[in-house]
Design a protein around this motif. Structure first.
Motif, PDB file in Angstrom:
ATOM      1  N   PRO A   1     -39.165 -51.049 -67.371  1.00  0.00           N
ATOM      2  CA  PRO A   1     -40.351 -51.932 -67.473  1.00  0.00           C
ATOM      3  C   PRO A   1     -40.500 -52.849 -66.258  1.00  0.00           C
ATOM      4  O   PRO A   1     -41.620 -53.164 -65.858  1.00  0.00           O
ATOM      5  CB  PRO A   1     -40.079 -52.742 -68.747  1.00  0.00           C
ATOM      6  N   ILE A   2     -39.389 -53.270 -65.662  1.00  0.00           N
ATOM      7  CA  ILE A   2     -39.446 -54.131 -64.481  1.00  0.00           C
ATOM      8  C   ILE A   2     -39.987 -53.349 -63.288  1.00  0.00           C
ATOM      9  O   ILE A   2     -40.793 -53.853 -62.511  1.00  0.00           O
ATOM     10  CB  ILE A   2     -38.054 -54.708 -64.174  1.00  0.00           C
ATOM     11  N   LEU A   3     -39.538 -52.113 -63.158  1.00  0.00           N
ATOM     12  CA  LEU A   3     -40.012 -51.260 -62.071  1.00  0.00           C
ATOM     13  C   LEU A   3     -41.525 -51.044 -62.144  1.00  0.00           C
ATOM     14  O   LEU A   3     -42.240 -51.175 -61.159  1.00  0.00           O
ATOM     15  CB  LEU A   3     -39.312 -49.895 -62.121  1.00  0.00           C
ATOM     16  N   VAL A   4     -41.981 -50.733 -63.338  1.00  0.00           N
ATOM     17  CA  VAL A   4     -43.418 -50.465 -63.531  1.00  0.00           C
ATOM     18  C   VAL A   4     -44.231 -51.720 -63.262  1.00  0.00           C
ATOM     19  O   VAL A   4     -45.275 -51.661 -62.602  1.00  0.00           O
ATOM     20  CB  VAL A   4     -43.677 -49.954 -64.970  1.00  0.00           C
TER      21      VAL A   4
ATOM     22  N   THR B   1     -43.200 -38.630 -37.621  1.00  0.00           N
ATOM     23  CA  THR B   1     -41.942 -39.344 -37.841  1.00  0.00           C
ATOM     24  C   THR B   1     -42.197 -40.786 -38.225  1.00  0.00           C
ATOM     25  O   THR B   1     -41.560 -41.324 -39.128  1.00  0.00           O
ATOM     26  CB  THR B   1     -41.075 -39.300 -36.565  1.00  0.00           C
ATOM     27  N   ALA B   2     -43.148 -41.408 -37.541  1.00  0.00           N
ATOM     28  CA  ALA B   2     -43.476 -42.806 -37.838  1.00  0.00           C
ATOM     29  C   ALA B   2     -43.989 -42.944 -39.258  1.00  0.00           C
ATOM     30  O   ALA B   2     -43.644 -43.897 -39.969  1.00  0.00           O
ATOM     31  CB  ALA B   2     -44.519 -43.327 -36.846  1.00  0.00           C
ATOM     32  N   THR B   3     -44.807 -41.968 -39.687  1.00  0.00           N
ATOM     33  CA  THR B   3     -45.347 -42.000 -41.052  1.00  0.00           C
ATOM     34  C   THR B   3     -44.235 -41.865 -42.074  1.00  0.00           C
ATOM     35  O   THR B   3     -44.181 -42.589 -43.062  1.00  0.00           O
ATOM     36  CB  THR B   3     -46.369 -40.864 -41.248  1.00  0.00           C
ATOM     37  N   GLU B   4     -43.313 -40.904 -41.809  1.00  0.00           N
ATOM     38  CA  GLU B   4     -42.202 -40.691 -42.726  1.00  0.00           C
ATOM     39  C   GLU B   4     -41.325 -41.933 -42.795  1.00  0.00           C
ATOM     40  O   GLU B   4     -40.890 -42.355 -43.863  1.00  0.00           O
ATOM     41  CB  GLU B   4     -41.374 -39.483 -42.286  1.00  0.00           C
ATOM     42  N   THR B   5     -41.062 -42.537 -41.613  1.00  0.00           N
ATOM     43  CA  THR B   5     -40.250 -43.743 -41.579  1.00  0.00           C
ATOM     44  C   THR B   5     -40.934 -44.881 -42.327  1.00  0.00           C
ATOM     45  O   THR B   5     -40.315 -45.618 -43.076  1.00  0.00           O
ATOM     46  CB  THR B   5     -39.995 -44.173 -40.125  1.00  0.00           C
ATOM     47  N   SER B   6     -42.258 -44.970 -42.118  1.00  0.00           N
ATOM     48  CA  SER B   6     -43.025 -46.020 -42.792  1.00  0.00           C
ATOM     49  C   SER B   6     -42.957 -45.848 -44.300  1.00  0.00           C
ATOM     50  O   SER B   6     -42.800 -46.814 -45.044  1.00  0.00           O
ATOM     51  CB  SER B   6     -44.483 -45.988 -42.321  1.00  0.00           C
ATOM     52  N   GLU B   7     -43.062 -44.581 -44.758  1.00  0.00           N
ATOM     53  CA  GLU B   7     -43.014 -44.321 -46.194  1.00  0.00           C
ATOM     54  C   GLU B   7     -41.650 -44.685 -46.763  1.00  0.00           C
ATOM     55  O   GLU B   7     -41.530 -45.209 -47.858  1.00  0.00           O
ATOM     56  CB  GLU B   7     -43.334 -42.849 -46.462  1.00  0.00           C
ATOM     57  N   THR B   8     -40.578 -44.386 -45.960  1.00  0.00           N
ATOM     58  CA  THR B   8     -39.235 -44.686 -46.424  1.00  0.00           C
ATOM     59  C   THR B   8     -39.007 -46.181 -46.482  1.00  0.00           C
ATOM     60  O   THR B   8     -38.497 -46.710 -47.472  1.00  0.00           O
ATOM     61  CB  THR B   8     -38.196 -44.046 -45.480  1.00  0.00           C
ATOM     62  N   THR B   9     -39.399 -46.882 -45.406  1.00  0.00           N
ATOM     63  CA  THR B   9     -39.160 -48.316 -45.351  1.00  0.00           C
ATOM     64  C   THR B   9     -40.084 -49.094 -46.289  1.00  0.00           C
ATOM     65  O   THR B   9     -39.818 -50.242 -46.586  1.00  0.00           O
ATOM     66  CB  THR B   9     -39.340 -48.835 -43.912  1.00  0.00           C
ATOM     67  N   SER B  10     -41.166 -48.463 -46.738  1.00  0.00           N
ATOM     68  CA  SER B  10     -42.075 -49.151 -47.656  1.00  0.00           C
ATOM     69  C   SER B  10     -41.519 -49.179 -49.072  1.00  0.00           C
ATOM     70  O   SER B  10     -42.025 -49.912 -49.916  1.00  0.00           O
ATOM     71  CB  SER B  10     -43.453 -48.472 -47.656  1.00  0.00           C
ATOM     72  N   ASN B  11     -40.494 -48.386 -49.349  1.00  0.00           N
ATOM     73  CA  ASN B  11     -39.881 -48.396 -50.662  1.00  0.00           C
ATOM     74  C   ASN B  11     -39.164 -49.720 -50.904  1.00  0.00           C
ATOM     75  O   ASN B  11     -38.473 -50.244 -50.028  1.00  0.00           O
ATOM     76  CB  ASN B  11     -38.870 -47.246 -50.798  1.00  0.00           C
ATOM     77  N   LYS B  12     -39.323 -50.251 -52.095  1.00  0.00           N
ATOM     78  CA  LYS B  12     -38.620 -51.477 -52.466  1.00  0.00           C
ATOM     79  C   LYS B  12     -37.183 -51.123 -52.859  1.00  0.00           C
ATOM     80  O   LYS B  12     -36.900 -50.001 -53.260  1.00  0.00           O
ATOM     81  CB  LYS B  12     -39.351 -52.143 -53.632  1.00  0.00           C
ATOM     82  N   THR B  13     -36.315 -52.103 -52.754  1.00  0.00           N
ATOM     83  CA  THR B  13     -34.898 -51.869 -53.023  1.00  0.00           C
ATOM     84  C   THR B  13     -34.484 -52.398 -54.388  1.00  0.00           C
ATOM     85  O   THR B  13     -34.781 -53.545 -54.736  1.00  0.00           O
ATOM     86  CB  THR B  13     -34.020 -52.530 -51.940  1.00  0.00           C
ATOM     87  N   ILE B  14     -33.795 -51.538 -55.151  1.00  0.00           N
ATOM     88  CA  ILE B  14     -33.123 -51.981 -56.367  1.00  0.00           C
ATOM     89  C   ILE B  14     -31.634 -51.851 -56.108  1.00  0.00           C
ATOM     90  O   ILE B  14     -31.133 -50.755 -55.860  1.00  0.00           O
ATOM     91  CB  ILE B  14     -33.578 -51.165 -57.610  1.00  0.00           C
ATOM     92  N   LEU B  15     -30.935 -52.962 -56.095  1.00  0.00           N
ATOM     93  CA  LEU B  15     -29.526 -52.980 -55.712  1.00  0.00           C
ATOM     94  C   LEU B  15     -28.631 -53.177 -56.924  1.00  0.00           C
ATOM     95  O   LEU B  15     -28.833 -54.095 -57.718  1.00  0.00           O
ATOM     96  CB  LEU B  15     -29.284 -54.090 -54.683  1.00  0.00           C
TER      97      LEU B  15
ATOM     98  N   ALA C   1     -38.344 -64.545 -56.003  1.00  0.00           N
ATOM     99  CA  ALA C   1     -39.106 -63.374 -56.451  1.00  0.00           C
ATOM    100  C   ALA C   1     -38.207 -62.209 -56.871  1.00  0.00           C
ATOM    101  O   ALA C   1     -38.676 -61.261 -57.501  1.00  0.00           O
ATOM    102  CB  ALA C   1     -40.051 -62.912 -55.343  1.00  0.00           C
ATOM    103  N   ILE C   2     -36.937 -62.264 -56.526  1.00  0.00           N
ATOM    104  CA  ILE C   2     -36.025 -61.173 -56.892  1.00  0.00           C
ATOM    105  C   ILE C   2     -35.805 -61.173 -58.405  1.00  0.00           C
ATOM    106  O   ILE C   2     -35.479 -62.208 -58.996  1.00  0.00           O
ATOM    107  CB  ILE C   2     -34.672 -61.311 -56.170  1.00  0.00           C
ATOM    108  N   LYS C   3     -36.002 -60.005 -59.007  1.00  0.00           N
ATOM    109  CA  LYS C   3     -35.753 -59.882 -60.446  1.00  0.00           C
ATOM    110  C   LYS C   3     -34.271 -59.553 -60.667  1.00  0.00           C
ATOM    111  O   LYS C   3     -33.763 -58.574 -60.137  1.00  0.00           O
ATOM    112  CB  LYS C   3     -36.599 -58.778 -61.074  1.00  0.00           C
ATOM    113  N   ILE C   4     -33.607 -60.382 -61.449  1.00  0.00           N
ATOM    114  CA  ILE C   4     -32.173 -60.192 -61.698  1.00  0.00           C
ATOM    115  C   ILE C   4     -31.972 -59.616 -63.098  1.00  0.00           C
ATOM    116  O   ILE C   4     -32.543 -60.103 -64.075  1.00  0.00           O
ATOM    117  CB  ILE C   4     -31.411 -61.518 -61.578  1.00  0.00           C
ATOM    118  N   VAL C   5     -31.151 -58.559 -63.151  1.00  0.00           N
ATOM    119  CA  VAL C   5     -30.779 -57.944 -64.428  1.00  0.00           C
ATOM    120  C   VAL C   5     -29.275 -58.131 -64.587  1.00  0.00           C
ATOM    121  O   VAL C   5     -28.493 -57.736 -63.714  1.00  0.00           O
ATOM    122  CB  VAL C   5     -31.128 -56.450 -64.456  1.00  0.00           C
TER     123      VAL C   5
ATOM    124  N   GLU D   1     -35.690 -56.211 -54.174  1.00  0.00           N
ATOM    125  CA  GLU D   1     -36.720 -56.475 -55.183  1.00  0.00           C
ATOM    126  C   GLU D   1     -36.089 -56.721 -56.553  1.00  0.00           C
ATOM    127  O   GLU D   1     -36.476 -57.631 -57.276  1.00  0.00           O
ATOM    128  CB  GLU D   1     -37.680 -55.287 -55.265  1.00  0.00           C
ATOM    129  N   ILE D   2     -35.095 -55.876 -56.898  1.00  0.00           N
ATOM    130  CA  ILE D   2     -34.415 -55.980 -58.194  1.00  0.00           C
ATOM    131  C   ILE D   2     -32.911 -55.964 -57.955  1.00  0.00           C
ATOM    132  O   ILE D   2     -32.393 -55.130 -57.214  1.00  0.00           O
ATOM    133  CB  ILE D   2     -34.820 -54.828 -59.133  1.00  0.00           C
TER     134      ILE D   2
END
Length: 251
Positions: A244-247, A54-68, A167-171, A130-131
């Motif tokens: 391109p910003i994501l990559v 569970t901790a690993t799964e949570t870590s993987e989920t929370t490690s994702n960056k956010t594009i809002l 550091a936030i990339k704005i589109v 992040e974006i």
């Protein structure tokens, strides 16, 4: 009275059997305790493994960056049976299919104006982003809000995002109005977005409804909000700028 040899023998036998019975009972008790201990250890080990997973799964989920996606009814997916069919949901599917570590957050509110966006931006920025994709202004234009007010509100939102983190990339997503709003107003309205993108050095989507706006079969009965098919085209328009910003951010 002295006991006979037979009686004494029987007593000895009884005592012997009794001692053996006690030993056997002690053995069973010890075995039971050991078994319980092993079961507890096994259960604890199982719980530990489960917690680790569970901790690993949570870590993987929370490690994702956010594009809002911060916008109005277009971002929110107004009128669709499933809001996941709106372009932010389609973007998430593209991200997942490529194995990119991003989580889409849809912060679209139907009827939102730039003034409404300005009033809620601080609350939205309580999360790490992040974006940031800014899609607001259409409702201002349809209501005839003064050009200077719309531009000032959008600039305030941009400033708030930059203040949160450089550091936030704005589109910035551009919008255009139908000609019935008047030639001068529609021209000035269109220029708001390109001017802001240039002044703030932002990634820019010239017209978010490119190849969708004004095409009846790609819009709902109100002629304003895209259908599910329209959102697919819209997602491609956004993806051309966002991908391109994501990559680059993945490196």
């Amino acid at each position: 009275m002295p006991k006979s040899k037979t009686t004494q023998s029987l007593l000895n036998t009884s005592v012997y059997k009794h001692r053996n019975l006690l030993k056997f009972c002690y053995f069973l008790l010890a075995f039971a305790l050991l078994s319980c201990g092993n079961d507890t250890k096994t259960k604890n080990a199982g719980d530990a493994n489960e917690n680790a997973t569970t901790a690993t799964e949570t870590s993987e989920t929370t490690s994702n960056k956010t594009i809002l996606f911060f916008g109005d009814s277009i971002t929110a997916g107004y009128g669709l049976d499933d809001t996941n069919d709106a372009f932010p949901g389609i973007i998430q599917n593209k991200i997942d299919s490529l194995g990119l570590h991003y989580q889409v957050v849809n912060s679209g509110v139907s009827g939102e104006t730039t003034a409404g966006g300005k009033s809620r931006i601080d609350w939205i920025l309580n999360q790490d982003i992040e974006i940031f994709v800014l899609e607001l202004g259409a409702n201002d234009g349809l209501r005839g809000v003064p050009i200077s007010e719309t531009k000032a509100n959008l600039q305030a939102i941009i400033d708030a995002v930059k203040a949160k983190s450089a550091a936030i990339k704005i589109v910035l997503a551009g919008m255009q109005l139908p000609p019935n709003m008047g030639a001068d107003y529609t021209t000035q309205f269109k220029a708001i977005f390109s001017d802001l993108a240039s002044e703030n050095n932002l990634a820019f989507i010239p017209f978010i409804l490119k190849d969708v706006g004004g095409i009846a079969e790609l819009n709902q009965n109100d002629g304003i909000h895209p259908t599910a098919e329209g959102h697919k085209i819209l997602a491609e328009t956004v993806w051309e700028v966002v991908y391109p910003i994501l990559v680059a951010s993945e490196k």
